[in-house]
Design a protein around this motif. Sequence first.
Motif, PDB file in Angstrom:
ATOM      1  N   VAL A   6      -9.715  -0.158 -31.069  1.00 44.44           N
ATOM      2  CA  VAL A   6      -9.534   1.107 -30.370  1.00 44.44           C
ATOM      3  C   VAL A   6      -8.418   1.040 -29.337  1.00 44.44           C
ATOM      4  CG1 VAL A   6     -11.260   0.699 -28.549  1.00 44.44           C
ATOM      5  CG2 VAL A   6     -10.799   3.050 -29.358  1.00 44.44           C
ATOM      6  N   ASP A   7      -8.204  -0.131 -28.718  1.00 43.17           N
ATOM      7  CA  ASP A   7      -7.136  -0.244 -27.720  1.00 43.17           C
ATOM      8  C   ASP A   7      -5.756  -0.095 -28.348  1.00 43.17           C
ATOM      9  OD1 ASP A   7      -8.804  -0.614 -25.515  1.00 43.17           O
ATOM     10  OD2 ASP A   7      -8.952  -2.772 -25.867  1.00 43.17           O
ATOM     11  N   TYR A   8      -5.625  -0.450 -29.631  1.00 45.38           N
ATOM     12  CA  TYR A   8      -4.342  -0.338 -30.315  1.00 45.38           C
ATOM     13  C   TYR A   8      -4.169   1.013 -31.001  1.00 45.38           C
ATOM     14  CZ  TYR A   8      -2.979  -5.204 -29.658  1.00 45.38           C
ATOM     15  OH  TYR A   8      -2.590  -6.407 -29.114  1.00 45.38           O
ATOM     16  N   ILE A   9      -5.189   1.854 -30.946  1.00 48.29           N
ATOM     17  CA  ILE A   9      -5.092   3.182 -31.575  1.00 48.29           C
ATOM     18  C   ILE A   9      -5.207   4.240 -30.473  1.00 48.29           C
ATOM     19  CG2 ILE A   9      -6.069   4.728 -33.308  1.00 48.29           C
ATOM     20  CD1 ILE A   9      -7.040   2.215 -34.817  1.00 48.29           C
ATOM     21  N   ASN A  10      -6.414   4.623 -30.109  1.00 45.50           N
ATOM     22  CA  ASN A  10      -6.581   5.616 -29.046  1.00 45.50           C
ATOM     23  C   ASN A  10      -6.034   5.109 -27.713  1.00 45.50           C
ATOM     24  OD1 ASN A  10      -9.035   5.742 -31.054  1.00 45.50           O
ATOM     25  ND2 ASN A  10      -8.687   7.845 -30.340  1.00 45.50           N
ATOM     26  N   GLY A  11      -6.225   3.817 -27.449  1.00 43.29           N
ATOM     27  CA  GLY A  11      -5.725   3.254 -26.200  1.00 43.29           C
ATOM     28  C   GLY A  11      -4.217   3.339 -26.081  1.00 43.29           C
ATOM     29  N   LYS A  12      -3.506   3.172 -27.191  1.00 46.71           N
ATOM     30  CA  LYS A  12      -2.046   3.270 -27.176  1.00 46.71           C
ATOM     31  C   LYS A  12      -1.589   4.718 -26.967  1.00 46.71           C
ATOM     32  CE  LYS A  12      -0.333  -0.882 -27.663  1.00 46.71           C
ATOM     33  NZ  LYS A  12       0.691  -1.459 -26.751  1.00 46.71           N
ATOM     34  N   ILE A  13      -2.342   5.673 -27.504  1.00 44.71           N
ATOM     35  CA  ILE A  13      -2.004   7.070 -27.255  1.00 44.71           C
ATOM     36  C   ILE A  13      -2.161   7.392 -25.773  1.00 44.71           C
ATOM     37  CG2 ILE A  13      -2.693   9.462 -27.732  1.00 44.71           C
ATOM     38  CD1 ILE A  13      -3.335   8.561 -30.594  1.00 44.71           C
ATOM     39  N   VAL A  14      -3.209   6.855 -25.161  1.00 40.35           N
ATOM     40  CA  VAL A  14      -3.394   7.018 -23.717  1.00 40.35           C
ATOM     41  C   VAL A  14      -2.216   6.394 -22.965  1.00 40.35           C
ATOM     42  CG1 VAL A  14      -4.829   6.376 -21.740  1.00 40.35           C
ATOM     43  CG2 VAL A  14      -5.905   7.115 -23.886  1.00 40.35           C
TER      44      VAL A  14
ATOM     45  N   TYR B 148      -8.958  13.659 -24.279  1.00 42.81           N
ATOM     46  CA  TYR B 148      -9.771  13.424 -25.473  1.00 42.81           C
ATOM     47  C   TYR B 148      -9.705  11.959 -25.905  1.00 42.81           C
ATOM     48  CZ  TYR B 148     -10.372  18.448 -25.864  1.00 42.81           C
ATOM     49  OH  TYR B 148     -10.712  19.754 -25.626  1.00 42.81           O
ATOM     50  N   ASN B 149      -8.505  11.386 -25.927  1.00 38.24           N
ATOM     51  CA  ASN B 149      -8.379   9.985 -26.310  1.00 38.24           C
ATOM     52  C   ASN B 149      -8.967   9.060 -25.257  1.00 38.24           C
ATOM     53  OD1 ASN B 149      -6.689   9.387 -28.931  1.00 38.24           O
ATOM     54  ND2 ASN B 149      -5.793  11.225 -28.009  1.00 38.24           N
ATOM     55  N   THR B 150      -8.829   9.426 -23.985  1.00 39.14           N
ATOM     56  CA  THR B 150      -9.439   8.629 -22.917  1.00 39.14           C
ATOM     57  C   THR B 150     -10.955   8.616 -23.067  1.00 39.14           C
ATOM     58  OG1 THR B 150      -7.621   9.159 -21.407  1.00 39.14           O
ATOM     59  CG2 THR B 150      -9.693   8.402 -20.426  1.00 39.14           C
ATOM     60  N   MET B 151     -11.521   9.783 -23.365  1.00 35.72           N
ATOM     61  CA  MET B 151     -12.970   9.899 -23.513  1.00 35.72           C
ATOM     62  C   MET B 151     -13.472   9.088 -24.708  1.00 35.72           C
ATOM     63  SD  MET B 151     -15.189  11.634 -25.762  1.00 35.72           S
ATOM     64  CE  MET B 151     -14.152  12.973 -26.337  1.00 35.72           C
ATOM     65  N   ILE B 152     -12.855   9.263 -25.879  1.00 32.85           N
ATOM     66  CA  ILE B 152     -13.374   8.611 -27.076  1.00 32.85           C
ATOM     67  C   ILE B 152     -13.157   7.107 -27.020  1.00 32.85           C
ATOM     68  CG2 ILE B 152     -11.349   8.744 -28.608  1.00 32.85           C
ATOM     69  CD1 ILE B 152     -14.955   9.740 -29.568  1.00 32.85           C
ATOM     70  N   ARG B 153     -12.048   6.672 -26.411  1.00 31.76           N
ATOM     71  CA  ARG B 153     -11.843   5.234 -26.227  1.00 31.76           C
ATOM     72  C   ARG B 153     -12.930   4.650 -25.333  1.00 31.76           C
ATOM     73  NH1 ARG B 153      -9.893   2.182 -22.106  1.00 31.76           N
ATOM     74  NH2 ARG B 153      -9.045   0.125 -22.671  1.00 31.76           N
ATOM     75  N   GLY B 154     -13.279   5.362 -24.262  1.00 28.23           N
ATOM     76  CA  GLY B 154     -14.319   4.881 -23.359  1.00 28.23           C
ATOM     77  C   GLY B 154     -15.666   4.756 -24.040  1.00 28.23           C
ATOM     78  N   LEU B 155     -15.993   5.702 -24.924  1.00 26.25           N
ATOM     79  CA  LEU B 155     -17.264   5.645 -25.643  1.00 26.25           C
ATOM     80  C   LEU B 155     -17.308   4.451 -26.599  1.00 26.25           C
ATOM     81  CD1 LEU B 155     -17.845   9.432 -26.412  1.00 26.25           C
ATOM     82  CD2 LEU B 155     -19.022   8.014 -24.708  1.00 26.25           C
ATOM     83  N   VAL B 156     -16.201   4.201 -27.306  1.00 26.35           N
ATOM     84  CA  VAL B 156     -16.156   3.053 -28.212  1.00 26.35           C
ATOM     85  C   VAL B 156     -16.266   1.749 -27.432  1.00 26.35           C
ATOM     86  CG1 VAL B 156     -14.759   1.786 -29.881  1.00 26.35           C
ATOM     87  CG2 VAL B 156     -14.864   4.278 -29.999  1.00 26.35           C
ATOM     88  N   LYS B 157     -15.569   1.650 -26.300  1.00 24.87           N
ATOM     89  CA  LYS B 157     -15.650   0.428 -25.486  1.00 24.87           C
ATOM     90  C   LYS B 157     -17.077   0.219 -24.976  1.00 24.87           C
ATOM     91  CE  LYS B 157     -12.537  -1.796 -24.692  1.00 24.87           C
ATOM     92  NZ  LYS B 157     -11.955  -2.905 -25.513  1.00 24.87           N
ATOM     93  N   ALA B 158     -17.781   1.304 -24.686  1.00 27.11           N
ATOM     94  CA  ALA B 158     -19.173   1.172 -24.244  1.00 27.11           C
ATOM     95  C   ALA B 158     -20.044   0.604 -25.356  1.00 27.11           C
ATOM     96  CB  ALA B 158     -19.706   2.530 -23.790  1.00 27.11           C
ATOM     97  N   LEU B 159     -19.789   1.019 -26.590  1.00 27.00           N
ATOM     98  CA  LEU B 159     -20.531   0.465 -27.721  1.00 27.00           C
ATOM     99  C   LEU B 159     -20.166  -0.996 -27.954  1.00 27.00           C
ATOM    100  CD1 LEU B 159     -20.356   3.416 -30.289  1.00 27.00           C
ATOM    101  CD2 LEU B 159     -22.337   2.675 -28.955  1.00 27.00           C
ATOM    102  N   GLU B 160     -18.910  -1.339 -27.773  1.00 26.34           N
ATOM    103  CA  GLU B 160     -18.477  -2.736 -27.937  1.00 26.34           C
ATOM    104  C   GLU B 160     -19.231  -3.660 -26.992  1.00 26.34           C
ATOM    105  OE1 GLU B 160     -13.805  -2.672 -29.413  1.00 26.34           O
ATOM    106  OE2 GLU B 160     -14.313  -3.098 -27.350  1.00 26.34           O
TER     107      GLU B 160
END
Length: 310
Positions: A276-284, A296-308
């Motif tokens: 996610v850091d290389y996809i949504n994180g890079k867009i951020v 939107y990308n900040t939010m969805i990246r944060g949710l994925v990192k929480a699951l990680e």
Amino acid sequence: MNYSPKKFAVIGAGPVGAIVAAFLAKGGYEVTLCDVVSSLLEPALNPGIIIEGVDSLQARVTKVTTSVDDIVNDLPDVIFVTVKATAIPLIASALENFVGEGRYVVSWQNGIDTELDLAQHLGRKSVMRAVVNYGCVPLSPAHVRIAFHHRPHFLQELDPDSRDAAIGICDALTNCGLETRHTDRITDMVWRKSVMNSCMNAICAVTGKTMIEIIIDPILFNLVDSLIKEGVAVARANEFVLGSDFYPYCVNYIKNAGNHKPSMLQDIEAGRRTEVDYINGKIVEYGAQAGMATPYNTMIRGLVKALESR
């Protein structure tokens, strides 16, 4: 000067790497498959890598190893890096002794700027970037199902002096069934694919739904729509060219993927770190570079990192 590689190594025996290794081996090339997980390697020698789905083949690689040092000590012409982007710094450091005239490393991966991370360690002349257009699911070690395969794939060198070598690698891949074309627009293509991945992979990872389930859910599709538009805005602000037809192309591509679990969802289910850091994180990151908010990308990246973190 014609460049005709004969000897390859693939670092990463997951589904993406297994597919490359199988096609190359089927094409008669010498192939070494490398992964730290030895259980992924043994079947690649006997009975061989089994591919099913939209493509069907079975092929044995020449060698397997759990150590990148073994590859460096038995130098191939080309190394395909197919591991998750998060492993690039470690892999790149291990490959520093591989660099030399006529030897190349190809980032055959998802994500933005993976090739630049490799080039920091290996130099631009030795590094190439590919955009890969298949979706795959691991069934068991060295046994992969290809859910969709949208040929061709694309590849480009980072240094103009390596152009002939890039064309030679494209020819080798095409000859063995992985049709690959040389391009001068690989960065734009990386962004086209990454924006598509940003709007689907992370949502699937968070919800546990397949791609088609996301598309047919009107509430989730609104989130897909917002992520696409935000990614497009960031790309254009940074002067990447996605094309005027990108939005309908993106939606049609996703719809054609069908009932497929993308890699980020597979990673979450398997308890692995995602890209996610290389996809949504890079867009951020690129949004901040252009002075743009990316909620939107900040939010969805944060949710994925929480699951990680679980």
